[in-house]
Design a protein around this motif. Structure first.
Motif, PDB file in Angstrom:
ATOM      1  N   PRO A 256       0.828  -1.213   0.000  1.00 56.82           N
ATOM      2  CA  PRO A 256       0.000   0.000   0.000  1.00 56.82           C
ATOM      3  C   PRO A 256       0.859   1.258   0.000  1.00 56.82           C
ATOM      4  N   LEU A 257       0.531   2.187  -0.880  1.00 56.00           N
ATOM      5  CA  LEU A 257       1.217   3.470  -0.960  1.00 56.00           C
ATOM      6  C   LEU A 257       1.110   4.212   0.373  1.00 56.00           C
ATOM      7  N   GLY A 258      -0.067   4.134   0.999  1.00 54.03           N
ATOM      8  CA  GLY A 258      -0.286   4.807   2.277  1.00 54.03           C
ATOM      9  C   GLY A 258       0.696   4.385   3.352  1.00 54.03           C
ATOM     10  N   LYS A 259       1.142   3.134   3.292  1.00 52.12           N
ATOM     11  CA  LYS A 259       2.096   2.647   4.288  1.00 52.12           C
ATOM     12  C   LYS A 259       3.381   3.470   4.237  1.00 52.12           C
ATOM     13  N   ARG A 260       3.813   3.828   3.043  1.00 48.17           N
ATOM     14  CA  ARG A 260       5.029   4.637   2.917  1.00 48.17           C
ATOM     15  C   ARG A 260       4.755   6.116   3.222  1.00 48.17           C
ATOM     16  N   LEU A 261       3.630   6.624   2.719  1.00 48.69           N
ATOM     17  CA  LEU A 261       3.333   8.055   2.906  1.00 48.69           C
ATOM     18  C   LEU A 261       3.131   8.419   4.375  1.00 48.69           C
ATOM     19  N   PHE A 262       2.397   7.574   5.101  1.00 51.44           N
ATOM     20  CA  PHE A 262       2.079   7.903   6.488  1.00 51.44           C
ATOM     21  C   PHE A 262       3.198   7.549   7.460  1.00 51.44           C
ATOM     22  N   ASN A 263       4.229   6.854   6.970  1.00 50.07           N
ATOM     23  CA  ASN A 263       5.381   6.547   7.810  1.00 50.07           C
ATOM     24  C   ASN A 263       6.586   7.401   7.458  1.00 50.07           C
ATOM     25  N   ASP A 264       6.382   8.407   6.611  1.00 49.22           N
ATOM     26  CA  ASP A 264       7.452   9.320   6.213  1.00 49.22           C
ATOM     27  C   ASP A 264       6.963  10.748   6.480  1.00 49.22           C
ATOM     28  N   THR A 265       7.418  11.314   7.570  1.00 54.12           N
ATOM     29  CA  THR A 265       6.916  12.628   8.002  1.00 54.12           C
ATOM     30  C   THR A 265       7.361  13.764   7.077  1.00 54.12           C
ATOM     31  N   ARG A 266       8.194  13.488   6.105  1.00 47.42           N
ATOM     32  CA  ARG A 266       8.608  14.533   5.161  1.00 47.42           C
ATOM     33  C   ARG A 266       7.480  14.902   4.195  1.00 47.42           C
ATOM     34  N   PHE A 267       6.515  13.999   3.995  1.00 50.46           N
ATOM     35  CA  PHE A 267       5.391  14.293   3.099  1.00 50.46           C
ATOM     36  C   PHE A 267       4.363  15.153   3.828  1.00 50.46           C
ATOM     37  N   THR A 268       3.874  16.183   3.149  1.00 50.70           N
ATOM     38  CA  THR A 268       2.770  16.973   3.687  1.00 50.70           C
ATOM     39  C   THR A 268       1.558  16.760   2.793  1.00 50.70           C
ATOM     40  N   ARG A 269       0.388  16.831   3.408  1.00 53.07           N
ATOM     41  CA  ARG A 269      -0.853  16.566   2.680  1.00 53.07           C
ATOM     42  C   ARG A 269      -1.676  17.830   2.549  1.00 53.07           C
ATOM     43  N   SER A 270      -2.285  18.010   1.385  1.00 55.70           N
ATOM     44  CA  SER A 270      -3.145  19.165   1.138  1.00 55.70           C
ATOM     45  C   SER A 270      -4.553  18.897   1.667  1.00 55.70           C
ATOM     46  N   GLU A 271      -5.394  19.909   1.535  1.00 54.39           N
ATOM     47  CA  GLU A 271      -6.815  19.737   1.813  1.00 54.39           C
ATOM     48  C   GLU A 271      -7.418  18.797   0.770  1.00 54.39           C
ATOM     49  N   PHE A 272      -8.558  18.211   1.117  1.00 50.97           N
ATOM     50  CA  PHE A 272      -9.230  17.305   0.187  1.00 50.97           C
ATOM     51  C   PHE A 272     -10.049  18.067  -0.850  1.00 50.97           C
ATOM     52  N   GLN A 273     -10.222  17.428  -1.990  1.00 46.19           N
ATOM     53  CA  GLN A 273     -11.243  17.776  -2.965  1.00 46.19           C
ATOM     54  C   GLN A 273     -12.127  16.536  -3.073  1.00 46.19           C
ATOM     55  N   LEU A 274     -13.427  16.744  -3.367  1.00 45.83           N
ATOM     56  CA  LEU A 274     -14.372  15.632  -3.431  1.00 45.83           C
ATOM     57  C   LEU A 274     -14.993  15.532  -4.818  1.00 45.83           C
ATOM     58  N   CYS A 275     -15.498  14.337  -5.127  1.00 48.10           N
ATOM     59  CA  CYS A 275     -16.183  14.117  -6.401  1.00 48.10           C
ATOM     60  C   CYS A 275     -17.277  13.074  -6.223  1.00 48.10           C
ATOM     61  N   THR A 276     -18.127  13.004  -7.211  1.00 46.17           N
ATOM     62  CA  THR A 276     -19.057  11.886  -7.336  1.00 46.17           C
ATOM     63  C   THR A 276     -18.821  11.271  -8.707  1.00 46.17           C
ATOM     64  N   ALA A 277     -19.115   9.982  -8.813  1.00 37.58           N
ATOM     65  CA  ALA A 277     -18.947   9.258 -10.075  1.00 37.58           C
ATOM     66  C   ALA A 277     -19.989   8.149 -10.134  1.00 37.58           C
ATOM     67  N   GLN A 278     -20.384   7.787 -11.321  1.00 39.47           N
ATOM     68  CA  GLN A 278     -21.312   6.676 -11.500  1.00 39.47           C
ATOM     69  C   GLN A 278     -20.559   5.359 -11.329  1.00 39.47           C
ATOM     70  N   ALA A 279     -21.188   4.394 -10.667  1.00 41.44           N
ATOM     71  CA  ALA A 279     -20.578   3.075 -10.484  1.00 41.44           C
ATOM     72  C   ALA A 279     -20.229   2.437 -11.822  1.00 41.44           C
ATOM     73  N   SER A 280     -21.021   2.709 -12.838  1.00 37.93           N
ATOM     74  CA  SER A 280     -20.779   2.122 -14.157  1.00 37.93           C
ATOM     75  C   SER A 280     -19.428   2.538 -14.736  1.00 37.93           C
ATOM     76  N   GLN A 281     -18.883   3.675 -14.294  1.00 36.58           N
ATOM     77  CA  GLN A 281     -17.564   4.116 -14.746  1.00 36.58           C
ATOM     78  C   GLN A 281     -16.494   3.092 -14.374  1.00 36.58           C
ATOM     79  N   PHE A 282     -16.777   2.288 -13.357  1.00 31.31           N
ATOM     80  CA  PHE A 282     -15.824   1.300 -12.865  1.00 31.31           C
ATOM     81  C   PHE A 282     -16.216  -0.117 -13.283  1.00 31.31           C
TER      82      PHE A 282
END
Length: 189
Positions: free
Chosen positions: A114-140
């Motif tokens: 998992p990418l998150g395992k590396r990102l959340f265990n490396d304090t050098r990375f900073t995270r921005s505010e979230f942006q949100l979306c909606t999508a149709q299930a059929s897109q997947f």
């Protein structure tokens, strides 16, 4: 539920600030705006966790991704798409747009990690505010008319940023209709 889309699935959707969207319920809002590791949260709610790598290759990002990454200048990117699965069901589709500089250094040889395992265990990375979306299930490739919710943010290190976008699939506990949400309630007591 089966996820039938093939790489690259992409996320050509409209992204908005959370303040401009009405989220239908408190549980979904909690999942969408949680700043902790989504991977760890999913792992804590299931008996069997897995990560399925859909694909990772050099790709030109979508226009909406390039506009968010404008500070990176002229660089190449890899798109990485995965499914986070809980108890053998896909719960989250994630698409990351990773600068090649990160692929060659901090994020080399991710494979099925998992990418998150590396990102959340490396304090050098900073995270921005979230942006949100909606999508149709059929897109997947999901045979459903359900509207799915997603979020994205930038993780920045030095002069480079990467996008991590996550869409909660129909079986996700973010929507509140599966038994594993009871585990989450117990954890917050």
């Amino acid at each position: 539920m089966s996820f039938n889309a093939t790489f690259p699935v992409g996320l050509a959707v409209d992204w908005q600030a959370p303040s401009g969207i009405t989220i239908p319920n408190a549980q979904l809002k909690n999942w969408l705006l949680d700043t902790g590791s989504l991977t760890e949260r999913v792992q804590s709610l299931c008996d069997h966790f897995s990560l399925e790598l859909i694909g990772q290759h050099t790709q030109i990002p979508h226009d909406n991704e390039l506009s968010l990454l404008r500070s990176n200048g002229n660089t190449s990117y890899q798109a990485r798409e995965i499914l986070l699965c809980g108890d053998h069901q896909p719960w989250v589709f994630a698409r990351s747009i990773i600068p090649q500089a990160f692929v060659d250094s901090e994020l080399s040889d991710l494979g099925r990690e998992p990418l998150g395992k590396r990102l959340f265990n490396d304090t050098r990375f900073t995270r921005s505010e979230f942006q949100l979306c909606t999508a149709q299930a059929s897109q997947f490739g999901i045979n459903s008319n359900q509207v799915l919710w997603g979020r994205r943010s930038l993780f920045t290190l030095d002069n480079y940023s990467m996008i991590v976008a996550e869409v909660f699939l129909p079986d996700s506990p973010a929507y509140g209709y599966i038994a594993t949400s009871e585990k989450e309630s117990e954890q917050h007591l």
